[in-house]
Design a protein around this motif. Structure first.
Motif: not given
Ligand SMILES: CC(C)(COP(=O)(O)OP(=O)(O)OC[C@H]1O[C@@H](n2cnc3c(N)ncnc32)[C@H](O)[C@@H]1OP(=O)(O)O)[C@@H](O)C(=O)NCCC(=O)NCCS
Length: 319
Positions: A182, A185-186, A248-251, A256-261, A288, A290
């Protein structure tokens, strides 16, 4: 001539009062110091004052997580920020503090600066604080948005179509592998930097071990699976000495992009609420988006911005 020294245990009141004329705030600092000493995050000999002509003119203390025995951070840094000699006093105070850390075998120390100023540190004069930190060789490592969960703002999403397996069920190896995946690509600057420094696997292991220093139940840390039994992400709620947090939390990148967060954050928030550990506070990198959006949607309110500074103890201490 100013002199820097650790306080004696009976001087906690004086330490709390340094640079503060508001009795309510002095009491707040005192309660904080006493609580941190009681839980093992601070010690009287880790509290330093700078004394001049029988007056305490500044202070700083070391802080750590209760399970560790070496300091991690500087807290309660205060000098008369608006006086002409503030920079020289601050430098003298920090020189002694950094030398003490070096003597204890500490390699890195952090310091955070919150705006707007918050209890119990009330970090007024942010410009002067930043200048002192820069002069003393601290680097700005990350800036975060700080969120707190407030009841009643939004319904906590109930995960639909997901199943969960806890750390207690899957074991450390599977969990650490998921942390590594997860993190790919953070948008978080600290995780990116740690991955460059340690490699993807090393970063995941270090993050996992760091979070193990907090208080948590292995059933709280969970992997989430979709209906095809693919792991879609994880959530690691925990409790620090002062508040509960989403450690910590992550997808997974392909999910990603499916609202799982939103579902994962709902799950983590619910675990902490059911365990009765509130308030919940969590930080995310200002880049960050999203993640910040997910906090907002789940009813978390941004209450501050935090600058996280760090310093390698082995670089020369400026005189
Ligand atoms: C932050 C995170 C949890 C978001 O999860 P997600 O389920 O993809 O969130 P969403 O579905 O709400 O995404 C919203 C938008 O952001 C985009 N997006 C999500 N993560 C992205 C990333 N790392 N880089 C670029 N764009 C990202 C999605 O593609 C989506 O775009 P769209 O609206 O054009 O489809 C995910 O990026 C992740 O796991 N990151 C790595 C771990 C991390 O940073 N955790 C947080 C620590 S505090």
């Amino acid at each position: 001539m100013a002199a820097v020294r650790p306080i004696r245990p009976e001087e906690i009141d004086d330490f709390a009062g340094v640079g503060n004329s508001d009795p309510a705030r002095v009491q707040e600092v005192k309660r904080y110091v006493e609580k941190m000493i009681a839980v093992g995050s601070m010690r009287p000999e880790w509290c330093f004052v700078i004394e001049e002509a029988n007056r305490l003119r500044g202070r700083v203390a070391f802080w750590t997580l209760p399970k560790l025995d070496k300091p991690l951070d500087l807290v309660l840094l205060d000098i008369p920020w608006d006086s002409e000699d503030s920079l020289s006093l601050g430098k003298e105070l920090l020189q002694t503090a950094l030398e003490a850390l070096r003597g204890m075998g500490v390699k890195e120390v952090g310091h955070v600066l919150d705006t707007p100023p918050l209890a119990p540190q009330w970090q007024t004069f942010p410009t002067e604080r930043r200048e002192l930190l820069r002069e003393m060789g601290f680097r700005l490592e990350r800036e975060t948005c700080r969120f707190e969960w407030k009841p009643g703002i939004a319904d906590i999403p109930v995960p639909a179509g997901l199943s969960f397996r806890s750390l207690a069920e899957v074991g450390n190896e599977v969990f650490i592998e998921a942390v590594m995946r997860v993190s790919e690509g953070t948008l978080d600057r600290r995780i990116l930097h740690d991955s460059e420094r340690l490699g993807a696997r090393g970063q995941a292991l270090e993050l996992f071990q760091d979070l193990q220093q907090l208080v948590y139940d292995p059933h709280w840390w969970q992997l989430a699976y979709n209906q095809d039994d693919e792991c879609i992400g994880l959530v690691m709620p925990a409790k620090s000495p002062a508040f509960a947090t989403i450690g910590y939390i992550g997808v997974m990148p392909e999910q990603r992009g499916r609202g799982y967060i939103h579902q994962l954050l709902g799950r983590g928030t619910d675990i902490l609420l059911k365990a009765g550990v509130t308030p919940i506070r969590a930080d995310t990198d200002v880049h960050n988006e999203p993640m910040a959006n997910a906090f907002r949607r789940a009813g978390y309110i941004q209450f501050a911005t935090r600058s996280e500074y760090g310093r390698n103890i082995h670089i020369e201490i400026p005189r």
